[in-house]
Design a protein around this motif. Structure first.
Motif, PDB file in Angstrom:
ATOM      1  N   ALA A   1       0.833  -1.207   0.000  1.00 43.48           N
ATOM      2  CA  ALA A   1       0.000   0.000   0.000  1.00 43.48           C
ATOM      3  C   ALA A   1       0.869   1.259   0.000  1.00 43.48           C
ATOM      4  O   ALA A   1       0.589   2.230  -0.718  1.00 43.48           O
ATOM      5  N   SER A   2       1.952   1.237   0.779  1.00 38.29           N
ATOM      6  CA  SER A   2       2.846   2.401   0.880  1.00 38.29           C
ATOM      7  C   SER A   2       3.655   2.593  -0.392  1.00 38.29           C
ATOM      8  O   SER A   2       3.870   3.725  -0.841  1.00 38.29           O
ATOM      9  N   ALA A   3       4.112   1.471  -0.975  1.00 39.28           N
ATOM     10  CA  ALA A   3       4.897   1.552  -2.220  1.00 39.28           C
ATOM     11  C   ALA A   3       4.032   2.061  -3.373  1.00 39.28           C
ATOM     12  O   ALA A   3       4.525   2.731  -4.285  1.00 39.28           O
ATOM     13  N   LEU A   4       2.726   1.793  -3.317  1.00 35.27           N
ATOM     14  CA  LEU A   4       1.827   2.295  -4.360  1.00 35.27           C
ATOM     15  C   LEU A   4       1.673   3.820  -4.238  1.00 35.27           C
ATOM     16  O   LEU A   4       1.636   4.521  -5.250  1.00 35.27           O
ATOM     17  N   LEU A   5       1.602   4.317  -3.005  1.00 32.70           N
ATOM     18  CA  LEU A   5       1.531   5.783  -2.824  1.00 32.70           C
ATOM     19  C   LEU A   5       2.777   6.452  -3.392  1.00 32.70           C
ATOM     20  O   LEU A   5       2.688   7.482  -4.059  1.00 32.70           O
ATOM     21  N   VAL A   6       3.928   5.860  -3.109  1.00 33.72           N
ATOM     22  CA  VAL A   6       5.190   6.411  -3.650  1.00 33.72           C
ATOM     23  C   VAL A   6       5.174   6.326  -5.171  1.00 33.72           C
ATOM     24  O   VAL A   6       5.509   7.293  -5.869  1.00 33.72           O
ATOM     25  N   GLY A   7       4.760   5.180  -5.686  1.00 36.29           N
ATOM     26  CA  GLY A   7       4.711   4.989  -7.130  1.00 36.29           C
ATOM     27  C   GLY A   7       3.763   5.964  -7.808  1.00 36.29           C
ATOM     28  O   GLY A   7       3.992   6.364  -8.966  1.00 36.29           O
ATOM     29  N   GLY A   8       2.720   6.369  -7.109  1.00 33.79           N
ATOM     30  CA  GLY A   8       1.797   7.362  -7.655  1.00 33.79           C
ATOM     31  C   GLY A   8       2.495   8.693  -7.889  1.00 33.79           C
ATOM     32  O   GLY A   8       2.285   9.357  -8.922  1.00 33.79           O
ATOM     33  N   THR A   9       3.345   9.084  -6.955  1.00 28.50           N
ATOM     34  CA  THR A   9       4.082  10.342  -7.115  1.00 28.50           C
ATOM     35  C   THR A   9       5.131  10.209  -8.215  1.00 28.50           C
ATOM     36  O   THR A   9       5.361  11.151  -8.981  1.00 28.50           O
ATOM     37  N   LEU A  10       5.743   9.029  -8.332  1.00 30.55           N
ATOM     38  CA  LEU A  10       6.695   8.798  -9.429  1.00 30.55           C
ATOM     39  C   LEU A  10       5.981   8.787 -10.783  1.00 30.55           C
ATOM     40  O   LEU A  10       6.520   9.266 -11.783  1.00 30.55           O
ATOM     41  N   THR A  11       4.757   8.274 -10.807  1.00 32.77           N
ATOM     42  CA  THR A  11       3.943   8.319 -12.033  1.00 32.77           C
ATOM     43  C   THR A  11       3.705   9.774 -12.433  1.00 32.77           C
ATOM     44  O   THR A  11       3.813  10.146 -13.610  1.00 32.77           O
ATOM     45  N   ALA A  12       3.389  10.600 -11.438  1.00 34.78           N
ATOM     46  CA  ALA A  12       3.175  12.035 -11.691  1.00 34.78           C
ATOM     47  C   ALA A  12       4.438  12.670 -12.261  1.00 34.78           C
ATOM     48  O   ALA A  12       4.385  13.447 -13.223  1.00 34.78           O
ATOM     49  N   VAL A  13       5.599  12.325 -11.684  1.00 35.61           N
ATOM     50  CA  VAL A  13       6.883  12.858 -12.167  1.00 35.61           C
ATOM     51  C   VAL A  13       7.093  12.511 -13.637  1.00 35.61           C
ATOM     52  O   VAL A  13       7.406  13.380 -14.460  1.00 35.61           O
ATOM     53  N   ASP A  14       6.914  11.238 -13.978  1.00 36.58           N
ATOM     54  CA  ASP A  14       7.157  10.807 -15.363  1.00 36.58           C
ATOM     55  C   ASP A  14       6.175  11.440 -16.339  1.00 36.58           C
ATOM     56  O   ASP A  14       6.542  11.779 -17.465  1.00 36.58           O
ATOM     57  N   GLN A  15       4.938  11.612 -15.912  1.00 37.21           N
ATOM     58  CA  GLN A  15       3.943  12.262 -16.778  1.00 37.21           C
ATOM     59  C   GLN A  15       4.386  13.681 -17.138  1.00 37.21           C
ATOM     60  O   GLN A  15       4.301  14.104 -18.286  1.00 37.21           O
ATOM     61  N   VAL A  16       4.874  14.403 -16.131  1.00 38.83           N
ATOM     62  CA  VAL A  16       5.251  15.808 -16.348  1.00 38.83           C
ATOM     63  C   VAL A  16       6.602  15.921 -17.054  1.00 38.83           C
ATOM     64  O   VAL A  16       6.765  16.676 -18.020  1.00 38.83           O
ATOM     65  N   MET A  17       7.584  15.154 -16.609  1.00 35.10           N
ATOM     66  CA  MET A  17       8.933  15.302 -17.164  1.00 35.10           C
ATOM     67  C   MET A  17       9.060  14.734 -18.579  1.00 35.10           C
ATOM     68  O   MET A  17       9.943  15.127 -19.332  1.00 35.10           O
ATOM     69  N   SER A  18       8.159  13.814 -18.939  1.00 33.04           N
ATOM     70  CA  SER A  18       8.196  13.270 -20.301  1.00 33.04           C
ATOM     71  C   SER A  18       7.396  14.139 -21.271  1.00 33.04           C
ATOM     72  O   SER A  18       7.363  13.871 -22.466  1.00 33.04           O
ATOM     73  N   GLY A  19       6.725  15.167 -20.733  1.00 37.59           N
ATOM     74  CA  GLY A  19       5.959  16.071 -21.594  1.00 37.59           C
ATOM     75  C   GLY A  19       4.551  15.599 -21.896  1.00 37.59           C
ATOM     76  O   GLY A  19       3.827  16.234 -22.662  1.00 37.59           O
ATOM     77  N   GLN A  20       4.125  14.491 -21.270  1.00 37.59           N
ATOM     78  CA  GLN A  20       2.749  14.018 -21.497  1.00 37.59           C
ATOM     79  C   GLN A  20       1.734  14.939 -20.824  1.00 37.59           C
ATOM     80  O   GLN A  20       0.577  15.012 -21.226  1.00 37.59           O
ATOM     81  N   ALA A  21       2.178  15.629 -19.768  1.00 42.10           N
ATOM     82  CA  ALA A  21       1.305  16.570 -19.055  1.00 42.10           C
ATOM     83  C   ALA A  21       2.153  17.736 -18.558  1.00 42.10           C
ATOM     84  O   ALA A  21       3.360  17.599 -18.354  1.00 42.10           O
ATOM     85  N   ASP A  22       1.515  18.866 -18.385  1.00 46.65           N
ATOM     86  CA  ASP A  22       2.191  20.017 -17.762  1.00 46.65           C
ATOM     87  C   ASP A  22       2.111  19.912 -16.247  1.00 46.65           C
ATOM     88  O   ASP A  22       3.045  20.263 -15.533  1.00 46.65           O
ATOM     89  N   HIS A  23       0.947  19.464 -15.779  1.00 47.85           N
ATOM     90  CA  HIS A  23       0.692  19.384 -14.343  1.00 47.85           C
ATOM     91  C   HIS A  23       0.177  17.989 -13.997  1.00 47.85           C
ATOM     92  O   HIS A  23      -0.524  17.376 -14.811  1.00 47.85           O
ATOM     93  N   ALA A  24       0.494  17.523 -12.791  1.00 51.59           N
ATOM     94  CA  ALA A  24      -0.034  16.237 -12.320  1.00 51.59           C
ATOM     95  C   ALA A  24      -0.410  16.358 -10.855  1.00 51.59           C
ATOM     96  O   ALA A  24       0.331  16.935 -10.053  1.00 51.59           O
ATOM     97  N   LEU A  25      -1.562  15.799 -10.518  1.00 49.11           N
ATOM     98  CA  LEU A  25      -2.069  15.841  -9.143  1.00 49.11           C
ATOM     99  C   LEU A  25      -2.175  14.421  -8.602  1.00 49.11           C
ATOM    100  O   LEU A  25      -2.870  13.580  -9.186  1.00 49.11           O
ATOM    101  N   HIS A  26      -1.462  14.164  -7.510  1.00 53.74           N
ATOM    102  CA  HIS A  26      -1.538  12.851  -6.851  1.00 53.74           C
ATOM    103  C   HIS A  26      -1.881  13.075  -5.386  1.00 53.74           C
ATOM    104  O   HIS A  26      -1.000  13.234  -4.538  1.00 53.74           O
TER     105      HIS A  26
END
Length: 390
Positions: free
Chosen positions: A102-127
């Protein structure tokens, strides 16, 4: 919408659950998303499921022995005494089945947000599932097992070579993130919180400025108990604008605890929904001014999960998507649906009534004290700017 924004969510995030009477309740994620859906402010194409953080990713911040202890605790295979040495099995952070996953999924959610923004798929990400800012290298603390923001910042540095500005407006000091990067000049932390004289974790003094090469890159503004909107927003707005101008980040990561509100049962501040309109608005402006719009927002504290958190967190998404449909009445459909389950009367409006609480007797004194604190916190920047302009 001029910016592409994504919302990181899946029902699996609700498995981060200590017990039925613990104040930290991720059911608030579901309430917030449902509010956005019932006002037609989000559709499924903008919802991105979180992934699980790997052990290697967790160990960029956390000690491998600690990660192993969390795994064993979640399987009920860790002795009580050993668990307590790791901050597990305490009143704040009880053990629950599957806590590592459960805790690793919360962390992974923030990493998902990072990749979305840094790869240019999104400007903003909310987790909103993230924001667990009290987790330490080898110890759980203050409802936080793993520290998703710290892992995400380290990930941003290693994978994307980014300079990160971390801004924390939770009523509790962002101690875990601050100490993770206390000697790192490429991470700037700014925390505006209730003074630690009366509130956990008791840190976050003005003189905590970093160490070694990181000296001067940690900023703390501990405001007095009973601080109201105007004083809190002045401190936030002044600090964020000056710190961003000083640091010039590549990306901004904001932690959006919603526990500074007057109704919050764990803190002693007197804010209303006014601050939750302005906090994301200014962060959004700063992201466009310095970071080409790169902005990741995570959740955090917020213990009035019915009256405060859904409104406060929905406003972040509405700001990200430049949706101005957040004034006047809340959707009747949302109120009618959830009132049956809520133990309190749900608010009918986005904004709080002007007379929500009796006037604070020491208002002027508190505001003056906060102003002095702000000046002390920003003194290194202001004195440097003054010297340069001479």
């Amino acid at each position: 919408m001029t910016d592409k924004s994504v919302f990181i969510y899946s029902e699996e995030l609700l498995k981060y659950k200590f017990n039925s009477h613990h104040p930290f309740n991720q059911f608030r994620l579901k309430l917030t998303l449902d509010l956005l859906k019932k006002m037609h402010a989000i559709n499924d194409s903008l919802i991105v499921p979180p992934r699980m953080a790997t052990e290697e990713e967790l160990c960029m911040i956390h000690d491998p022995d600690y990660v192993n202890a969390v795994k064993l605790a979640g399987l009920n295979q860790l002795e009580k005494e050993k668990a307590e040495n790791f901050g597990l099995g305490t009143e704040d952070t009880p053990v629950f089945p599957g806590m590592h996953e459960a805790s690793a999924l919360l962390v992974g959610g923030t990493l998902t947000a990072v990749d979305q923004v840094m790869s240019g798929q999104a400007d903003h990400a909310l987790h909103l599932g993230g924001g667990l800012h009290h987790g330490f290298r080898g110890k759980a603390s203050g409802f936080c097992i793993y520290n998703d923001s710290s892992v995400a910042i380290q990930y941003l540095q290693k994978k994307y070579n980014a300079r990160v500005l971390y801004v924390d407006t939770d009523a509790h000091h962002g101690d875990g993130v601050q100490w993770s990067f206390y000697d790192d000049p490429n991470v700037c932390t700014l925390s505006i919180h209730e003074t630690g004289r009366y509130l956990f974790p008791g840190t976050g003094n003005v003189n905590e400025r970093g160490q070694g090469k990181g000296y001067g890159f940690s900023f703390n503004i501990p405001v007095d108990a009973f601080t109201e909107d105007e004083s809190l927003l002045f401190a936030y707005s002044s600090a964020l604008k000056e710190v961003a101008e000083f640091f010039k980040p590549d990306i901004i990561l904001t932690q959006n605890g919603a526990d500074s509100h007057y109704y919050d049962p764990l803190t002693h501040l007197s804010a209303t929904m006014k601050i939750y309109r302005e906090i994301p608005k200014i962060a959004h402006e700063i992201a466009h001014q310095y970071c080409n719009g790169k902005w990741i927002a995570v959740g955090g504290g917020g213990y009035d999960i019915w009256r405060v958190v859904p409104r406060a967190w929905a406003l972040i998404w509405l700001e990200m998507t430049e949706n101005s449909n957040c004034y006047g009445s809340l959707p009747a459909e949302w109120i009618d649906f959830w009132q049956k389950e809520a133990p309190v009367t749900l608010p009918k409006m986005w904004d709080d009534p002007e007379d929500m609480y009796e006037p604070i007797p020491r208002k002027d004194e508190i505001s003056e004290k906060n102003m002095r604190t702000l000046e002390k916190a920003l003194y290194p920047i202001r004195s440097h700017t003054k010297t340069e302009s001479m």
